[in-house]
Design a protein around this motif. Structure first.
Motif, mmCIF file in Angstrom:
data_model
loop_
_atom_site.group_PDB
_atom_site.id
_atom_site.type_symbol
_atom_site.label_atom_id
_atom_site.label_comp_id
_atom_site.label_asym_id
_atom_site.label_seq_id
_atom_site.Cartn_x
_atom_site.Cartn_y
_atom_site.Cartn_z
ATOM 1 N N GLN A 124 0.835 -1.210 0.000
ATOM 2 C CA GLN A 124 0.000 0.000 0.000
ATOM 3 C C GLN A 124 0.866 1.254 0.000
ATOM 4 O OE1 GLN A 124 -2.366 -0.606 3.526
ATOM 5 N NE2 GLN A 124 -3.988 -1.735 2.464
ATOM 6 N N VAL A 125 1.884 1.290 0.871
ATOM 7 C CA VAL A 125 2.732 2.474 0.985
ATOM 8 C C VAL A 125 3.594 2.653 -0.262
ATOM 9 C CG1 VAL A 125 4.580 3.549 2.323
ATOM 10 C CG2 VAL A 125 2.742 2.342 3.502
ATOM 11 N N GLU B 28 2.882 2.151 -3.227
ATOM 12 C CA GLU B 28 2.145 2.744 -4.341
ATOM 13 C C GLU B 28 2.445 4.232 -4.485
ATOM 14 O OE1 GLU B 28 -2.010 2.053 -4.077
ATOM 15 O OE2 GLU B 28 -1.867 -0.113 -4.425
ATOM 16 N N SER B 29 2.710 4.881 -3.366
ATOM 17 C CA SER B 29 3.018 6.312 -3.405
ATOM 18 C C SER B 29 4.521 6.583 -3.316
ATOM 19 C CB SER B 29 2.296 7.041 -2.269
ATOM 20 O OG SER B 29 2.662 6.504 -1.011
ATOM 21 N N GLU B 30 5.323 5.530 -3.429
ATOM 22 C CA GLU B 30 6.786 5.665 -3.394
ATOM 23 C C GLU B 30 7.391 4.917 -4.584
ATOM 24 O OE1 GLU B 30 8.422 7.514 -1.382
ATOM 25 O OE2 GLU B 30 6.963 7.923 0.218
ATOM 26 N N PRO B 31 7.117 5.366 -5.804
ATOM 27 C CA PRO B 31 7.581 4.607 -6.980
ATOM 28 C C PRO B 31 9.098 4.489 -7.064
ATOM 29 C CG PRO B 31 6.754 6.780 -7.608
ATOM 30 C CD PRO B 31 6.373 6.580 -6.180
ATOM 31 N N GLU C 171 5.623 0.501 7.754
ATOM 32 C CA GLU C 171 5.790 1.944 7.652
ATOM 33 C C GLU C 171 7.191 2.377 8.074
ATOM 34 O OE1 GLU C 171 1.051 2.886 8.543
ATOM 35 O OE2 GLU C 171 2.550 3.199 10.119
ATOM 36 N N LYS D 201 14.007 4.663 2.465
ATOM 37 C CA LYS D 201 14.048 5.883 1.652
ATOM 38 C C LYS D 201 15.335 6.663 1.914
ATOM 39 C CE LYS D 201 10.353 8.475 1.581
ATOM 40 N NZ LYS D 201 9.122 9.154 2.069
#
Length: 564
Positions: A51-52, A54-57, A377, A384
């Motif tokens: 899920q997370v 998806e916003s961290e390509p 998370e 990152k």
């Protein structure tokens, strides 16, 4: 003579399961995040990661073709999962905010319940109900079915599920966890390579999550290697459970305490039973008992059969048919027994393997799922930054209801070492004051340090009839156990021990793995041999709590639970 199992440690060295990378670089399996264990914690972690991401390509691309891999030793996710399961819905709602409870893998919402004190012939309702037993608004589920359902959601989200794969060793270099090594397949009874032999493989990951469940094999090795032992030793309880098809529906969730367990402090028989409706046609019944009992002849499996002879229970099961059986340990040490850290460089640990179970409230599933969510998370936040320091996971857990709830019940298990009545009175005071009275830290020792003597627990166990009262071997068959007869022995125990210790293992094991040779049974020898039939093992883990050590069988071995 009384004997403590800890005086006869198994032939086992935890350091053997911490290894550097073995395979050449070109043969290693590279994944982004390796999650060991396809239970609620591991699968919630996998789902939340996807899920997370998806916003961290950018990070998703850096994690490679296999961003998330779940390594599960059972034939399927859920195959080794067993619990008396009243699910608190909060973690499911957080993970699936757009999904209605009617779409969850549950049987029904709890709207009616009762707690009973059993004597030999009577069931006395406890009114008002002890607050720690209240389940109104929770959902009855099968944790085996929940595991399969979560695995489907994880795969739909893009995670890879590697079933029938045992994570046998932890790969560590420069004291950083780099992944896991899978176990070999196709070895014979003596460890020899058979014609279908397949060596294990190095699974290298940027982050590793241990979510192995109770008595986690790699978790225990990591705790030993990194010196993460909690303030107290971990404790365990053993639960044996049956699923019955019944002619009339059960209208409430039931918990019992008292009979058939003995109340005297010297017996240390702490536990109780649960009877849950599974829709209109089935019920699950189980007995859970702490593994700090003292009678070498005590058997949780046989005590459950005895419980079924009670008129209160017989009325519920009358005219029914047993369709499922299983056994599993539950960590019960609570707050003080959790590891002093939940992370090391490159790795986090979540769920039952680190004792995230609230025994007084009989809850652990939602804690495991929350821990998986927090792990996901935290791992994304650190990766990152190209960091293998996941201490932000520790902070998330410490600031969550996991920490709050376990701290509130931190001393509620220990008083029962003083007997049923004293323990109940003190635990009630702790419940009413949310743990502040008497407060402090009530210490407890390891289950293996409790001295065992041959008592009279087995004198009045009911005789099996194959219809209502069942033996251990027929129960193992019902578990779906498919372990090869010629598989290597994954159970580590000393083979010649005092009679009391051997008798402890024989009686304790719900799957009839341990036996004393007939001649030695008859001649009264003070020391006896222990024969091990490892193919019977349903991997409940109780032997590790009581003086032996369960290592991992070949991937795919063990039970194939369907609705437990």
């Amino acid at each position: 003579m009384p004997v403590a199992p800890s005086a006869y440690p198994p032939p086992f060295n935890a350091a053997d399961y911490i290894v550097p990378p073995t395979d050449p670089e070109e043969d290693r399996i590279e994944v982004g995040v390796a999650i060991v264990g396809g239970g609620p914690a591991g699968l919630a972690c996998a789902i939340r990661l996807m899920q997370v991401l998806e916003s961290e390509p950018g990070l998703a691309e850096r994690l490679g073709e296999v961003p998330v891999a779940v390594i599960e030793k059972g034939k399927a996710c859920g195959a080794h999962l067993l619990s008396g399961a009243n699910l608190r819905p909060s973690a499911m709602r957080e993970l699936f905010p757009d999904l209605d409870p009617s779409e969850w893998p549950v049987y029904q919402e709890v709207t009616n319940e009762g707690v009973y004190l059993l004597t030999k012939t009577r069931a006395l309702p406890l009114v008002p109900m002890p607050p720690n037993f209240r389940n109104h608004g929770n959902y009855v589920t099968s944790v085996a079915k929940l595991g399969r359902w979560l695995a489907e959601r994880a795969e739909e989200a893009g995670a890879y599920i590697l079933t029938e794969t045992a994570a046998d060793k932890l790969i560590v270099s420069d004291r950083i966890v780099r992944g896991v090594r899978s176990g070999d397949k196709g070895r014979g009874r003596q460890g020899e390579e058979l014609t279908n032999f397949e060596p294990g493989s190095d699974v290298i990951a940027k982050a590793t999550v241990l979510a192995e469940g109770t008595l986690g094999h790699l978790t225990q090795a990591a705790i030993d290697y990194y010196g993460l032992f909690g303030t107290d030793a971990q404790r365990w309880e053993l639960g044996v459970k049956e699923v019955w098809e019944v002619p009339k529906p059960l209208d409430r969730v039931i918990h019992t305490m008292g009979w058939p367990l003995r109340k005297g402090a010297s017996y240390r028989e702490f536990g109780g039973s649960f009877i849950y409706p599974m829709g209109d046609e089935k019920v699950s019944i189980g007995l859970v008992v702490g593994l700090d009992y003292t009678d070498a002849r005590f058997s949780v499996h046989d005590a459950l059969q005895k419980l079924k002879t009670h008129p209160f229970v017989r009325e519920i099961l009358d005219g029914g048919k047993r369709v499922g059986w299983g056994a599993k340990t539950i960590p019960s040490g609570g707050y003080w027994a959790m590891p002093k850290r939940l992370t090391v460089p490159g790795m986090v640990m979540a769920g039952d393997c680190v004792g995230m179970v609230n025994v007084p409230e009989l809850k652990g599933i939602h804690y495991a799922m929350y821990a998986g969510i927090y792990a996901a998370e935290a791992i994304v936040e650190s990766l990152k930054l190209d960091s293998v320091n996941f201490e932000n996971y520790e902070e998330k857990v410490r600031n969550s209801l996991i920490e709050k709830d376990l701290y509130r019940s931190r001393n509620m298990r220990q008083p029962f070492e003083r007997g049923f009545f004293v323990g109940g009175a003190v635990a009630s005071a702790m419940t009413l004051t949310k743990g502040s009275f008497p407060g402090g830290h009530w210490t407890s020792g390891a289950d293996s340090e409790v001295e065992m003597s041959a008592g009279k627990a087995a004198d009045d166990y009911p005789k099996t009839d194959g219809k209502y009262i069942f033996d251990k071997l027929s129960s193992v068959f019902l578990s779906g156990n498919a372990t090869r007869d010629d598989a290597p022995n994954h159970v580590r125990v000393q083979q010649r021990v005092p009679r009391e210790l051997a008798q402890t293992w024989v009686a304790m094991c719900p799957a009839q793995v341990y036996e004393i040779p007939d001649e030695q049974l008859r001649n009264g020898a003070p020391e006896v041999d222990v024969d091990v039939t490892a193919s019977n093992c349903v991997q409940c883990g109780a032997i590790t709590a009581k003086g032996g050590r369960l290592t991992l069988a070949e991937g795919g071995d063990g039970p194939l639970y369907q609705e437990t």
